[in-house]
Design a protein around this motif. Structure first.
Motif, PDB file in Angstrom:
ATOM      1  N   UNK A 108       0.834  -1.201   0.000  1.00 34.59           N
ATOM      2  CA  UNK A 108       0.000   0.000   0.000  1.00 34.59           C
ATOM      3  C   UNK A 108       0.870   1.253   0.000  1.00 34.59           C
ATOM      4  N   UNK A 109       1.928   1.226   0.814  1.00 35.87           N
ATOM      5  CA  UNK A 109       2.822   2.378   0.880  1.00 35.87           C
ATOM      6  C   UNK A 109       3.552   2.582  -0.443  1.00 35.87           C
ATOM      7  N   UNK A 110       3.991   1.492  -1.056  1.00 39.05           N
ATOM      8  CA  UNK A 110       4.705   1.593  -2.328  1.00 39.05           C
ATOM      9  C   UNK A 110       3.801   2.128  -3.429  1.00 39.05           C
ATOM     10  N   UNK A 111       2.526   1.722  -3.404  1.00 40.69           N
ATOM     11  CA  UNK A 111       1.573   2.182  -4.416  1.00 40.69           C
ATOM     12  C   UNK A 111       1.065   3.587  -4.131  1.00 40.69           C
ATOM     13  N   UNK A 112       1.333   4.102  -2.939  1.00 36.54           N
ATOM     14  CA  UNK A 112       0.835   5.425  -2.585  1.00 36.54           C
ATOM     15  C   UNK A 112      -0.678   5.482  -2.574  1.00 36.54           C
ATOM     16  N   UNK A 113      -1.317   4.404  -2.153  1.00 36.45           N
ATOM     17  CA  UNK A 113      -2.766   4.261  -2.266  1.00 36.45           C
ATOM     18  C   UNK A 113      -3.447   4.545  -0.940  1.00 36.45           C
ATOM     19  N   UNK A 114      -4.481   5.374  -0.970  1.00 33.36           N
ATOM     20  CA  UNK A 114      -5.307   5.630   0.210  1.00 33.36           C
ATOM     21  C   UNK A 114      -6.767   5.708  -0.234  1.00 33.36           C
ATOM     22  N   UNK A 115      -7.655   5.307   0.650  1.00 33.46           N
ATOM     23  CA  UNK A 115      -9.080   5.254   0.330  1.00 33.46           C
ATOM     24  C   UNK A 115      -9.841   6.116   1.320  1.00 33.46           C
ATOM     25  N   UNK A 116     -10.666   6.987   0.791  1.00 30.55           N
ATOM     26  CA  UNK A 116     -11.536   7.822   1.611  1.00 30.55           C
ATOM     27  C   UNK A 116     -12.969   7.540   1.173  1.00 30.55           C
ATOM     28  N   UNK A 117     -13.599   6.603   1.870  1.00 28.49           N
ATOM     29  CA  UNK A 117     -14.965   6.229   1.500  1.00 28.49           C
ATOM     30  C   UNK A 117     -15.936   7.360   1.763  1.00 28.49           C
ATOM     31  N   UNK A 118     -15.647   8.197   2.737  1.00 26.70           N
ATOM     32  CA  UNK A 118     -16.542   9.318   3.050  1.00 26.70           C
ATOM     33  C   UNK A 118     -16.565  10.325   1.904  1.00 26.70           C
ATOM     34  N   UNK A 119     -15.411  10.518   1.260  1.00 29.13           N
ATOM     35  CA  UNK A 119     -15.343  11.413   0.101  1.00 29.13           C
ATOM     36  C   UNK A 119     -15.506  10.656  -1.213  1.00 29.13           C
ATOM     37  N   UNK A 120     -15.682   9.316  -1.121  1.00 33.19           N
ATOM     38  CA  UNK A 120     -15.812   8.435  -2.283  1.00 33.19           C
ATOM     39  C   UNK A 120     -14.655   8.665  -3.259  1.00 33.19           C
ATOM     40  N   UNK A 130     -10.505   7.412  -4.207  1.00 31.82           N
ATOM     41  CA  UNK A 130      -9.278   6.635  -4.070  1.00 31.82           C
ATOM     42  C   UNK A 130      -8.144   7.509  -4.580  1.00 31.82           C
ATOM     43  N   UNK A 131      -7.163   7.750  -3.718  1.00 31.22           N
ATOM     44  CA  UNK A 131      -6.017   8.578  -4.095  1.00 31.22           C
ATOM     45  C   UNK A 131      -4.796   7.682  -4.299  1.00 31.22           C
ATOM     46  N   UNK A 132      -4.082   7.941  -5.369  1.00 31.45           N
ATOM     47  CA  UNK A 132      -2.856   7.201  -5.673  1.00 31.45           C
ATOM     48  C   UNK A 132      -1.774   8.230  -5.964  1.00 31.45           C
ATOM     49  N   UNK A 133      -0.768   8.259  -5.103  1.00 35.94           N
ATOM     50  CA  UNK A 133       0.259   9.294  -5.147  1.00 35.94           C
ATOM     51  C   UNK A 133       1.589   8.685  -5.569  1.00 35.94           C
ATOM     52  N   UNK A 134       2.007   8.978  -6.809  1.00 33.42           N
ATOM     53  CA  UNK A 134       3.318   8.575  -7.331  1.00 33.42           C
ATOM     54  C   UNK A 134       3.635   7.109  -7.023  1.00 33.42           C
ATOM     55  N   UNK A 135       2.868   6.191  -7.591  1.00 41.30           N
ATOM     56  CA  UNK A 135       3.065   4.770  -7.279  1.00 41.30           C
ATOM     57  C   UNK A 135       4.406   4.245  -7.755  1.00 41.30           C
ATOM     58  N   UNK A 136       4.931   3.272  -7.005  1.00 41.95           N
ATOM     59  CA  UNK A 136       6.177   2.580  -7.353  1.00 41.95           C
ATOM     60  C   UNK A 136       5.937   1.080  -7.248  1.00 41.95           C
ATOM     61  N   UNK A 137       6.673   0.325  -8.009  1.00 40.49           N
ATOM     62  CA  UNK A 137       6.673  -1.129  -7.900  1.00 40.49           C
ATOM     63  C   UNK A 137       8.090  -1.597  -7.598  1.00 40.49           C
TER      64      UNK A 137
END
Length: 698
Positions: free
Chosen positions: A629-641, A643-650
């Motif tokens: 999750x940290x590497x993908x820069x992924x966060x979910x805000x269901x209240x705001x509907x 999904x944020x993805x910030x500079x993903x890495x693999x």
């Protein structure tokens, strides 16, 4: 690794055995509700243990199988049989507080054989703390075993007046049966196969047999499959070894998760911690939150139901405090140890509140949050009224009685907290990472009170900011560019470089400038081994790479620190560290242990195991998912509907990854991450439900 114990678990029953499948009365055994109900179970073919060919636990953690062959057999009414002609397959699983075992013999020799097969057995009904080494002045009364037909009954009346029993039974009447041994004479024609079924459990049950075996095995496998399929899944393309790590980690979380009346709860680890722990359950649930929020809901529900409402020095409890550990054994019931329901964890209450905030943001389930809101307020009350014992604004601890834990953070060894000269600090002790959890808790309460329209969000935010300023002032060591691991009861910082600072990053408390300096130090050779991050920097007092907490590598600790770096925008180093933990897992048969030794990585050599580490361990298994999750820069805000993805890495070697079946409210979607040149692109694939906003920053 061949001599390590292999584990099975189902509910409150677990089994640890050697690679032959034998129980020999050491740290192994069949345990039920913290009592060892079978301490010896050894299979002999002839007068010897068979020659082992291989042994393993199945990928789904349901079955243990050992393949072996006979050693030369003594004459039995004819010629003796040479070694290596009988295939011995030993296969077992647990279901409904019961061990099911099948021993299959196949004659691959050219002549008929009479195979002498024996089981040696015994039940000592030792409490798990006795097995771990705690001495007792008195024990209860062991009942004389009773052997009757094809079964043996063992009994024990504990000092807690509880009657405990073990029944061991066979599908075939033995040629000879005693209270210690069953002998069989198995006639095998050339090419013939024979199955002997055995069961052991707390109740007598029916006679073992093929039908009972098949029905129970199907139930066990279906139950495990259902647990493994909860939530979203993650798969790498053309990456079988990486997927094996993901699968093993997911299977381990499922194995350790027990479905309680309050919902699923991940028990901490096998063998010593197969029980609900507050801290471990919360962190494991947090690691899995983005994929499977049901685990967090189950943990929060269970802990809320066991929140303390009175003060007890023996239990280290006070009103509003959240449980650290619970046990069901005889010694706990008699209060020979305080762990029947024990609250001696200074961090669990703060983590409980913080997880509730993270769960609400991930799911939007405010109806549940409203249900536990009184528990969250009570936890906040403990933080205010009891957590800060000396009024300096920091959450601290000092055990109330000698029976309790001397150190009450996650590094709870007696020697894990110390000053720069190696001296032990005077209490009460305020740990750095606990202030991080408290900061997250105050921020969570501010968010939740605003969402629920309850109380004053500004008051909670003010508490968080006051704590932030206090930590920056009291713990920061400008000359070292790092934070002290603790502040003692006299207000003096423990000027030691520990991984605790990584947890502070995870909370988002430090300024960006200080977070950058901490990240640089954590990624230096003093912490980074090539296999993960040490709990203590090299060249520190008490540093020992072979210790439990003072220089070893704990995967969950590394994952939290790395996720903290990601909080401040670090991505490449996160992917690098994910790759290093993957390399570690590859040397541990794709199952990360509780911890391993903190020696530097050497070319061509594996990481060095810690001798008595739990394996599997829930928060070690969950580490890969938090780091992904940290590497993908992924966060979910269901209240705001959103999904944020910030500079993903693999990580290196992985060019495509799919997150499938991600649920946000009523919406389900897949996310495909693909390396494209020097960047990683992401594509959503909508499966159903209302549309979501996907916010991607390259």
């Amino acid at each position: 690794m061949l001599d390590r114990l292999l584990a099975l678990k189902e509910g409150d029953t677990f089994l640890v055995a050697d690679p032959w499948g034998d129980l020999r009365g050491g740290a192994d055994g069949l345990f039920d509700r913290d009592s060892r109900i079978l301490s010896r179970l050894v299979l002999l073919v002839g007068h010897d243990r068979p020659s082992r060919l291989s042994s393993a636990v199945s990928d789904d953690n349901v079955f243990f199988t050992c393949h072996a062959t006979n050693r030369p057999l003594p004459p039995m009414g004819g010629r003796s049989a040479p070694g290596g002609v009988i295939h011995v397959e030993r296969r077992r699983f647990l279901w409904d507080r019961r061990l099911y075992e099948r021993v299959r013999l196949t004659n691959h020799g050219v002549d008929p054989i009479v195979a002498p097969l024996s089981f040696e057995y015994g039940a000592d009904f030792r409490d798990i703390f006795e097995v771990r080494g705690t001495r007792r002045e008195r024990r209860g009364r062991t009942r004389p075993p009773v052997a009757d037909g094809g079964r043996v009954q063992f009994g024990y009346e504990g000092l807690d007046t509880v009657e405990r029993q073990t029944w061991l039974s066979f599908s075939e009447p033995p040629a000879a049966l005693s209270t210690e041994r069953a002998d069989f004479r198995i006639r095998l024609s050339r090419g013939e196969q024979f199955d002997l079924f055995m069961e052991a459990g707390v109740e007598g049950g029916e006679t073992p047999g093929r039908d009972r075996w098949r029905v129970a095995a199907l139930q066990a496998r279906l139950a495990m499959r259902a647990k493994r399929r909860r939530g979203a899944t993650v798969r790498g393309a053309h990456s079988p070894r990486f997927n094996q790590w993901l699968d093993q980690s997911r299977a381990d979380v499922a194995l350790l998760t027990t479905d309680l009346p309050t919902g699923p709860y991940p028990y901490a680890g096998v063998p010593w911690f197969s029980t609900p722990f507050g801290r471990d359950g919360i962190i494991t649930a947090w690691q899995m939150l983005w994929l499977d929020p049901s685990l967090a809901r189950g943990v929060l529900t269970y802990l809320a139901a066991r929140q303390a409402d009175e003060t007890s020095t023996f239990q280290d409890s006070a009103p509003g405090k959240i449980m650290h550990e619970t046990r069901q054994g005889e010694m706990s019931a008699l209060k020979e140890v305080p762990f029947g329901l024990y609250y001696g964890g200074v961090d669990t209450t703060c983590l409980f509140v913080a997880l509730a905030g993270a769960y609400a943001r991930r799911t939007g389930d405010l109806a549940f949050i409203r249900k536990i809101w009184p528990n969250l307020l009570a936890a906040a009350g403990w933080m205010t009224d009891h957590g800060d014992s000396n009024g300096d604004g920091l959450i601290d601890y000092a055990r109330a009685e000698d029976t309790g834990l001397s150190n009450q953070g996650w590094k709870d060894s007696e020697d894990s907290i110390f000053h720069a000269d190696g001296a032990y600090p005077k209490g009460p002790i305020a740990l750095l990472e606990v202030q991080a959890y408290a900061y997250s808790a105050w921020r969570a309460l501010a968010d939740l009170s605003a969402l629920l329209g309850e109380g004053s969000p500004a008051a909670w935010s003010d508490r968080a900011e006051r704590l932030r300023a206090l930590v920056e002032d009291r713990f920061w060591m400008e000359d070292r560019g790092f934070y002290a691991i603790a502040v003692d009861g006299e207000g003096a910082p423990c000027r030691v470089l520990g991984s605790n600072a990584g947890h502070l990053l995870f909370s988002g408390l430090p300024s960006a400038e200080r977070a950058g300096r901490v990240t640089e130090r954590l990624l230096s050779g003093r912490f980074r081994t090539g296999w993960g991050l040490r709990t203590l920097a090299s060249r520190q007092p008490r540093f020992n790479p072979m210790s439990y907490h003072n220089g070893s590598v704990w995967p969950h600790d590394t994952a939290l620190g790395v996720a903290g770096m990601a909080h401040y925008g670090e991505r490449d180093a996160v992917a690098l560290m994910l790759g290093e933990l993957y390399a570690s897992a590859a040397h541990f048969e794709m199952r990360l242990p509780e911890l391993f030794c903190g020696f530097n990585r050497q070319t061509g050599e594996p990481p060095i195991p810690y001798p008595v580490a739990c394996m599997p361990q829930a928060w070690a298994a969950g580490s890969v998912f938090l780091m992904l999750q940290a590497s993908l820069g992924l966060s979910i805000d269901a209240l705001a509907r959103t999904i944020r993805i910030d500079r993903p890495c693999l990580p290196a070697g992985l060019d495509r990854l799919t997150v499938a079946g991600l649920a946000v409210g009523e919406t389900r979607l897949d996310l495909i991450f693909q390396r494209v040149g020097s960047r990683v692109a992401v594509w959503p694939r909508h499966q159903g439900g209302p549309a979501l906003q996907l916010d991607v920053a390259d």
